[in-house]
Structures are given as C-alpha cells and as structure tokens.
Design a protein around this motif. Structure first.
Motif, PDB file in Angstrom:
ATOM      1  N   GLN A   1       0.827  -1.207   0.000  1.00  0.00           N
ATOM      2  CA  GLN A   1       0.000   0.000   0.000  1.00  0.00           C
ATOM      3  C   GLN A   1       0.864   1.260   0.000  1.00  0.00           C
ATOM      4  OE1 GLN A   1      -4.050   1.433   2.361  1.00  0.00           O
ATOM      5  NE2 GLN A   1      -2.803  -0.197   3.211  1.00  0.00           N
ATOM      6  N   LEU A   2       1.954   1.237   0.765  1.00  0.00           N
ATOM      7  CA  LEU A   2       2.853   2.389   0.804  1.00  0.00           C
ATOM      8  C   LEU A   2       3.544   2.604  -0.542  1.00  0.00           C
ATOM      9  CD1 LEU A   2       4.444   1.939   4.345  1.00  0.00           C
ATOM     10  CD2 LEU A   2       2.934   3.795   3.598  1.00  0.00           C
ATOM     11  N   ARG A   3       3.893   1.520  -1.217  1.00  0.00           N
ATOM     12  CA  ARG A   3       4.528   1.665  -2.541  1.00  0.00           C
ATOM     13  C   ARG A   3       3.547   2.260  -3.554  1.00  0.00           C
ATOM     14  NH1 ARG A   3       6.990  -3.174  -0.838  1.00  0.00           N
ATOM     15  NH2 ARG A   3       5.356  -4.459  -1.789  1.00  0.00           N
ATOM     16  N   ARG A   4       2.294   1.822  -3.501  1.00  0.00           N
ATOM     17  CA  ARG A   4       1.290   2.389  -4.418  1.00  0.00           C
ATOM     18  C   ARG A   4       1.071   3.874  -4.123  1.00  0.00           C
ATOM     19  NH1 ARG A   4      -0.969  -2.746  -3.467  1.00  0.00           N
ATOM     20  NH2 ARG A   4      -2.408  -1.977  -1.873  1.00  0.00           N
ATOM     21  N   LEU A   5       1.084   4.255  -2.841  1.00  0.00           N
ATOM     22  CA  LEU A   5       0.945   5.664  -2.483  1.00  0.00           C
ATOM     23  C   LEU A   5       2.140   6.469  -2.984  1.00  0.00           C
ATOM     24  CD1 LEU A   5      -0.459   7.960  -0.952  1.00  0.00           C
ATOM     25  CD2 LEU A   5       0.754   7.217   1.112  1.00  0.00           C
ATOM     26  N   ALA A   6       3.338   5.918  -2.849  1.00  0.00           N
ATOM     27  CA  ALA A   6       4.537   6.624  -3.308  1.00  0.00           C
ATOM     28  C   ALA A   6       4.483   6.878  -4.811  1.00  0.00           C
ATOM     29  CB  ALA A   6       5.788   5.822  -2.938  1.00  0.00           C
ATOM     30  N   ARG A   7       4.027   5.873  -5.572  1.00  0.00           N
ATOM     31  CA  ARG A   7       3.912   6.057  -7.036  1.00  0.00           C
ATOM     32  C   ARG A   7       2.898   7.153  -7.361  1.00  0.00           C
ATOM     33  NH1 ARG A   7       4.363   0.288  -7.161  1.00  0.00           N
ATOM     34  NH2 ARG A   7       2.091   0.089  -7.252  1.00  0.00           N
ATOM     35  N   ALA A   8       1.780   7.169  -6.627  1.00  0.00           N
ATOM     36  CA  ALA A   8       0.754   8.185  -6.884  1.00  0.00           C
ATOM     37  C   ALA A   8       1.260   9.583  -6.543  1.00  0.00           C
ATOM     38  CB  ALA A   8      -0.503   7.868  -6.070  1.00  0.00           C
ATOM     39  N   LEU A   9       2.032   9.707  -5.472  1.00  0.00           N
ATOM     40  CA  LEU A   9       2.571  11.021  -5.112  1.00  0.00           C
ATOM     41  C   LEU A   9       3.536  11.537  -6.169  1.00  0.00           C
ATOM     42  CD1 LEU A   9       3.266  10.538  -1.278  1.00  0.00           C
ATOM     43  CD2 LEU A   9       1.473  11.940  -2.322  1.00  0.00           C
ATOM     44  N   ARG A  10       4.304  10.640  -6.771  1.00  0.00           N
ATOM     45  CA  ARG A  10       5.283  11.058  -7.790  1.00  0.00           C
ATOM     46  C   ARG A  10       4.614  11.574  -9.060  1.00  0.00           C
ATOM     47  NH1 ARG A  10       8.269   6.423  -5.925  1.00  0.00           N
ATOM     48  NH2 ARG A  10       7.369   5.156  -7.600  1.00  0.00           N
ATOM     49  N   ARG A  11       3.355  11.191  -9.285  1.00  0.00           N
ATOM     50  CA  ARG A  11       2.674  11.561 -10.532  1.00  0.00           C
ATOM     51  C   ARG A  11       2.092  12.972 -10.511  1.00  0.00           C
ATOM     52  NH1 ARG A  11      -0.013   6.190 -10.073  1.00  0.00           N
ATOM     53  NH2 ARG A  11       1.266   4.695 -11.220  1.00  0.00           N
ATOM     54  N   GLY A  12       2.173  13.684  -9.404  1.00  0.00           N
ATOM     55  CA  GLY A  12       1.574  15.011  -9.362  1.00  0.00           C
ATOM     56  C   GLY A  12       2.166  15.872  -8.264  1.00  0.00           C
ATOM     57  N   THR A  13       1.634  17.086  -8.166  1.00  0.00           N
ATOM     58  CA  THR A  13       2.038  18.021  -7.121  1.00  0.00           C
ATOM     59  C   THR A  13       0.788  18.650  -6.534  1.00  0.00           C
ATOM     60  OG1 THR A  13       2.232  19.837  -8.713  1.00  0.00           O
ATOM     61  CG2 THR A  13       4.225  18.548  -8.264  1.00  0.00           C
ATOM     62  N   GLY A  14       0.977  19.419  -5.462  1.00  0.00           N
ATOM     63  CA  GLY A  14      -0.147  20.103  -4.847  1.00  0.00           C
ATOM     64  C   GLY A  14      -0.451  19.564  -3.465  1.00  0.00           C
ATOM     65  N   PRO A  15      -1.400  20.182  -2.771  1.00  0.00           N
ATOM     66  CA  PRO A  15      -1.752  19.748  -1.416  1.00  0.00           C
ATOM     67  C   PRO A  15      -2.258  18.313  -1.386  1.00  0.00           C
ATOM     68  CG  PRO A  15      -2.700  21.897  -1.929  1.00  0.00           C
ATOM     69  CD  PRO A  15      -2.168  21.357  -3.203  1.00  0.00           C
ATOM     70  N   VAL A  16      -1.881  17.615  -0.308  1.00  0.00           N
ATOM     71  CA  VAL A  16      -2.237  16.203  -0.163  1.00  0.00           C
ATOM     72  C   VAL A  16      -2.836  15.981   1.226  1.00  0.00           C
ATOM     73  CG1 VAL A  16      -1.262  13.894   0.158  1.00  0.00           C
ATOM     74  CG2 VAL A  16      -0.571  15.257  -1.794  1.00  0.00           C
ATOM     75  N   VAL A  17      -3.945  15.217   1.269  1.00  0.00           N
ATOM     76  CA  VAL A  17      -4.544  14.793   2.533  1.00  0.00           C
ATOM     77  C   VAL A  17      -4.563  13.265   2.549  1.00  0.00           C
ATOM     78  CG1 VAL A  17      -6.550  14.890   4.063  1.00  0.00           C
ATOM     79  CG2 VAL A  17      -6.020  16.829   2.578  1.00  0.00           C
ATOM     80  N   VAL A  18      -4.000  12.679   3.589  1.00  0.00           N
ATOM     81  CA  VAL A  18      -4.002  11.221   3.757  1.00  0.00           C
ATOM     82  C   VAL A  18      -4.870  10.883   4.961  1.00  0.00           C
ATOM     83  CG1 VAL A  18      -2.598   9.188   4.255  1.00  0.00           C
ATOM     84  CG2 VAL A  18      -1.730  10.958   2.721  1.00  0.00           C
ATOM     85  N   LEU A  19      -5.838   9.983   4.754  1.00  0.00           N
ATOM     86  CA  LEU A  19      -6.745   9.580   5.824  1.00  0.00           C
ATOM     87  C   LEU A  19      -6.564   8.107   6.131  1.00  0.00           C
ATOM     88  CD1 LEU A  19      -8.746  11.433   3.583  1.00  0.00           C
ATOM     89  CD2 LEU A  19      -9.771  11.767   5.820  1.00  0.00           C
ATOM     90  N   LEU A  20      -6.500   7.779   7.391  1.00  0.00           N
ATOM     91  CA  LEU A  20      -6.428   6.394   7.847  1.00  0.00           C
ATOM     92  C   LEU A  20      -6.996   6.343   9.266  1.00  0.00           C
ATOM     93  CD1 LEU A  20      -2.748   5.462   8.792  1.00  0.00           C
ATOM     94  CD2 LEU A  20      -3.511   7.799   8.454  1.00  0.00           C
ATOM     95  N   HIS A  21      -7.013   5.174   9.867  1.00  0.00           N
ATOM     96  CA  HIS A  21      -7.624   5.059  11.195  1.00  0.00           C
ATOM     97  C   HIS A  21      -6.611   5.170  12.327  1.00  0.00           C
ATOM     98  CE1 HIS A  21     -10.361   3.951  14.352  1.00  0.00           C
ATOM     99  NE2 HIS A  21      -9.605   2.924  14.698  1.00  0.00           N
ATOM    100  N   HIS A  22      -5.489   4.481  12.226  1.00  0.00           N
ATOM    101  CA  HIS A  22      -4.541   4.388  13.341  1.00  0.00           C
ATOM    102  C   HIS A  22      -3.627   5.605  13.444  1.00  0.00           C
ATOM    103  CE1 HIS A  22      -5.731   0.154  12.938  1.00  0.00           C
ATOM    104  NE2 HIS A  22      -5.333   0.014  14.192  1.00  0.00           N
ATOM    105  N   HIS A  23      -3.128   5.822  14.648  1.00  0.00           N
ATOM    106  CA  HIS A  23      -2.103   6.838  14.872  1.00  0.00           C
ATOM    107  C   HIS A  23      -0.838   6.440  14.122  1.00  0.00           C
ATOM    108  CE1 HIS A  23      -3.837   9.136  18.415  1.00  0.00           C
ATOM    109  NE2 HIS A  23      -4.759   8.244  18.106  1.00  0.00           N
ATOM    110  N   VAL A  24      -0.139   7.428  13.606  1.00  0.00           N
ATOM    111  CA  VAL A  24       1.073   7.162  12.821  1.00  0.00           C
ATOM    112  C   VAL A  24       2.330   7.509  13.602  1.00  0.00           C
ATOM    113  CG1 VAL A  24      -0.041   7.413  10.585  1.00  0.00           C
ATOM    114  CG2 VAL A  24       0.840   9.443  11.752  1.00  0.00           C
ATOM    115  N   ALA A  25       2.182   8.093  14.782  1.00  0.00           N
ATOM    116  CA  ALA A  25       3.342   8.484  15.597  1.00  0.00           C
ATOM    117  C   ALA A  25       2.880   8.625  17.037  1.00  0.00           C
ATOM    118  CB  ALA A  25       3.947   9.794  15.093  1.00  0.00           C
TER     119      ALA A  25
END
Length: 533
Positions: free
Chosen positions: A385-409
């Motif tokens: 899932q992280l690799r697919r997200l990385a590929r999608a981020l490389r294809r564009g620019t601009g503000p990004v919002v990532v939503l998930l359930h668990h705490h990340v830090a």
C-alpha cells in the motif's frame, strides 16, 4: 524464511523469559521490602496492569477455544467412543495375533504396600509372557489419552510463545516510532473548506452500549445516561445535519464506524448517512472495530470472522462511497477466508482529486493480522500500500490529505506501554514519505494526515531530519467524545478541514451543542488550530 526464523525464535524465547522472571521476581520482592512499603508509581502499576490484562484476556480466549473443542467432542461423543473402541479392539487383536512379548521393565513390580494395590492391574502385563488382548487394548487407550494431552500442552505452549514474541516485537518497534509535537495557536478565520471528518462512531444495534463502555475500559461521565443504539445514531444524525448545512466537497469517515462490524450496525450507519447531500462525496476507511476486532469472549485465531467482516465492509463500501475514486470497487466472491483477506488489500489507497489540485488518499491501516485478543488494535499500512501511495505522489504536485484510522506516531513525552498496541507500526515510513514530498516544493506540496482511533483530540506536526514537515490531526470519537486518562467527555463533534491561500492546513472542531455533558463543558484546548504547511 524470515517468518519461519521468527517462529523458531519465539518458541526458544519462552524458556529464557521464564528463567528471567524467576530471577527478577526475588529481586522485585527484595526491592519492595527495602523500599519500606512505598507504593509504586501509578504509571508503573498501569503498565503492569495492562500487560497482565493483555495476557489474561488472550489466555481466556485460548481457553475459550479449548471449550469449543470440548463442545465439538461432546456433540460427537458417540462417534468418538465408537472410534476409540475400534482402535482399542484393533490394538488388542494385533498384539494377540502377533504374540507381542512384555518387556521386563513393564512387568517389574515395586515393593511395599503400594505394589499390592496395583498387583491386579499388572495382570495384563505378565512377566516374561505375552501381551493379552486386554493389555493391547489398554496400551492403545493410554496412548490416545497421552497424545491428546501432549497436543493440548504443545498448543498452549506455542500460543504463549507466539503471544510473548509478538508483544516483544511490537514494543521494540514502538521504540523507533516517530514523535509528534503540538501546534499551539487559535484559528484565524478564512480558508477554503476541503472536507468534514467523522471518526470512531462505534454504532451499535439492538439497544446495546458500545463495547468499551460495557467492559468499563472507558468511563462515561457521571450523571449522564450511558449511550445506546438510539442515542448514538441520534447524535450521528444531528452531526450529519450540521455537516449538510456546510455543504463540504467531501465527508471522510476515518474508521470504527461500527462497534463490532456486525451487519445490523452497518445498517444503522447507512440509514444515518442518508442525510449527506447528493453533491457531497463520501470516503470511508476501515477501523479495527470494523474488521479486526478480536474479543476475549469470541476469539478469532484463524481469522475466519475477520474475513467475514472484511467481506461485509466491502459490500457496505460499494453502497456508501460516493465519488470518482480509484481503484474501482469490486465485491470478491465468497470463497476461502485467505482470499478475502487479500481482496480488501487491493482496494487501497483510495484516490480522489478535488478542485484546486487537492489530492485525497484513503489508506487501510488494518493490514496487521491480529490472532490474539490483546493485539487487535495494532495498526499496519503494509509495504504494498505504501509503494502504491509513493507512485501516486510522484505523478503530481499540490496539497495532499491522507486519511487512515490508526495513529502514525507517538506524542512527545513519556512512552506509554498502552500506546504501544495502538499505533501503526509502519507509520514512520508514511510520515517520511510525505515529508519528502512536502520538501520538494514547500509552498505547494503541503501534507496533512487525518486519523482517529484513540478518541484523542490532538493537533501536531512531524518534522523529518531533512526538514520536511507533515501536519497531523487526531480526531476524537464523534459520538462518545474526547478521552483523557480513560474518561470520555461525552461531547459529540466533527471536524472541518480548511486550506488557506498560503497553503496552510487548518482544522476546526464543531461540538454538537445538544450532545454536551453540560452547558459548561468545553471542547479540548486547541479545538481550533492552524496546522501549518
């Protein structure tokens, strides 16, 4: 290969830990006596209490499996008795036909009064003679019982070894978790509305209370009626009505929409969400209560119940999700559980483009396959899932919002053992990826992570070593409220996410006035804040 090595390590680790406990226990007793009876610090006791509760609930779940096996045996007792009788008969016939002799050590009789009491029992094993028909049948019977007890012992030992190994692995990973720092400050009016967030609704059915309140793991405010199905769905309907009045482009639900992932609970959710305007798009990511919940009263060591919940979630997602999300949704056929567990993995990240070049990504942070009661709240995004997200981020620019359930830090401050089992283990990878994306163009590529899970309201940011910055907002329960030291405030709320012309993310929490515990109740400090780029 790595997984097999870990399993061998877990099996070998248990005796070492038992030996360690035998050494440490006397040292703890001595230090306790030397401290002249001083009470341990509350935080220390809290950690010990949580650890004992983790293994206690898991062990009860394991014993529940044993009881299930006993129930199966009871239901088929006649068949088992006939099978055992057939084996004993076959054993007796074999030793009789083959004329198998009795080893000398078997027929050796001890001296003393005990020998006389068992003399008749040894008649089936005469010294220097051959085994009788009854002796062969008795040996088969004893062997079957011994094998059953051995299998039970090995099963319990393997469970305990893997449970302790899993706990140690999670705790070690938590030590390397990223740290969030708070962003103080009041909100400045303005900013374009991007989305509204709801999280941790914990909807029930049939008039039940949420599981954590039933189990008293979270305290409800005194003097206020405990929430049941009607109260929870009523609060959600009022929240949806307020959101509908704002007409946001997107409504995002960040997990734990239901309390136990049951079909009737999903039906309550769908009915309550009907008030969202048709022009508003809807995104939903799963929480651990939706698909990964593992109860001590209903353990799921083989993940069959999880597979059913995942199938149910996908079916609901096809009806609730609204908008041109990618990849396209599909409902997997009801086949083996393992295939269904793979089916949901291919649906995330969910991708959506909003006006102004804002990109939305929804992640499934429940990739950790919990087989134990105490580990069902651990999060994992997964490498794929992280690799697919990385590929999608490389294809564009601009503000990004990532939503998930668990705490990340984890939050800045002392490490809490309780938090260890509540965080996404690969959250730091996600934050580093977003920080690198933001650093490529700090003025345009602002990044924001939205999540729920711990019923905690918190604004913060993560800064990588190279200088990249990611804003993070944790939303409390939209129906049960903000939780502090195990106490819920009972205030229903939703969050409005805004983006300023300067590229700063801002979050406004909107408490539901009618859901307040009392008129003097206030939202947590920082209910409105500017999170930065």
């Amino acid at each position: 290969m790595r997984r097999a090595a870990l399993r061998i390590l877990y099996l070998a680790l248990l005796p070492v830990l038992v030996l360690f406990a035998l050494i440490v226990a006397p040292a703890v007793v001595v230090s306790r006596i030397a401290s002249r009876g001083r009470v341990w610090r509350p935080e220390t006791w809290k950690k010990i209490s949580y650890g004992s509760r983790y293994f206690g609930s898991s062990f009860r779940g394991r014993l529940g499996e044993v009881v299930d096996v006993i129930d199966v045996v009871r239901d088929r007792v006649i068949l088992l008795v006939l099978l055992l009788a057939a084996l004993c008969l076959a054993g007796g016939l074999i030793v009789h036909l083959l004329e198998i002799g009795v080893p000398s050590w078997v027929s050796a009789r001890p001296d003393g009064p005990f020998a006389s009491s068992i003399g008749s029992d040894l008649a089936w094993f005469p010294a220097g003679g051959r085994l009788s028909f009854g002796g062969g049948a008795a040996l088969v019977l004893v062997g079957c019982v011994a094998l059953a007890l051995l299998a039970l012992g090995i099963s319990l030992y393997a469970w305990l070894a893997f449970a302790m190994g899993e706990a140690i692995r999670v705790i070690l990973r938590y030590g390397g978790a990223a740290t969030l720092f708070p962003d103080p400050g009041d909100a400045i009016p303005g900013g374009r509305l991007v989305l509204c967030q709801l999280s941790d609704l914990h909807l029930t059915a049939d008039g039940r209370e949420p599981y954590e309140i039933e189990e008293s793991s979270a305290a409800w405010p005194e003097g206020v009626a405990r929430p049941d199905t009607a109260d929870l769905t009523g609060r959600l309907r009022r929240l949806v009505a307020e959101i509908a009045a704002m007409r946001p482009p997107l409504v995002a639900l960040t997990g734990d929409m239901t309390d136990l992932g049951e079909e009737a609970q999903w039906a309550e959710l769908e009915a309550a969400l009907a008030g969202i305007p048709a022009a508003t798009q809807v995104l939903m990511v799963p929480g651990n209560h939706d698909i990964a919940i593992n109860l001590g009263t209903s353990p799921d060591p083989y993940l069959t119940k999880r597979a059913e919940r995942e199938q149910r979630f996908i079916e609901v997602l096809t009806r609730v999700e609204r908008g041109p999300f990618q990849p396209p949704l599909h409902i997997p056929a009801r086949k083996r559980a393992r295939r269904r567990l793979r089916a949901i993995a291919g649906l995330y990240p969910r991708r959506l483009d909003l006006e102004g070049g804002i990109r939305i990504f929804g992640l499934n942070s429940n990739r950790y396959r919990s087989r134990f009661v105490g580990s069902n709240a651990i999060g994992q995004i997964g490498g794929g899932q992280l690799r697919r997200l990385a590929r999608a981020l490389r294809r564009g620019t601009g503000p990004v919002v990532v939503l998930l359930h668990h705490h990340v830090a984890r939050l800045a401050g002392p490490i809490s053992l309780n938090d260890t089992f509540m965080i996404a283990m690969d959250g730091p990878r996600l934050l580093e990826m977003l920080a690198a994306y933001q650093q490529k163009n700090p003025r345009k590529n602002s990044a924001l992570v939205l999540h729920g899970h711990k019923h905690l309201a918190f604004f913060g940011h993560y800064r990588s070593k190279s200088g990249g910055r990611v804003s993070v907002y944790a939303h409390p329960s939209s129906t049960l409220g903000h939780e502090t030291d195990g106490h819920l405030d009972g205030i229903a709320r939703f969050a409005a996410i805004r983006l300023t012309d300067e590229g700063n993310w801002r979050v406004e929490t909107h408490p539901l006035r009618s859901a307040r515990v009392n008129e003097g109740a206030r939202a947590p400090r920082g209910a409105r804040g500017e999170l930065g780029r």
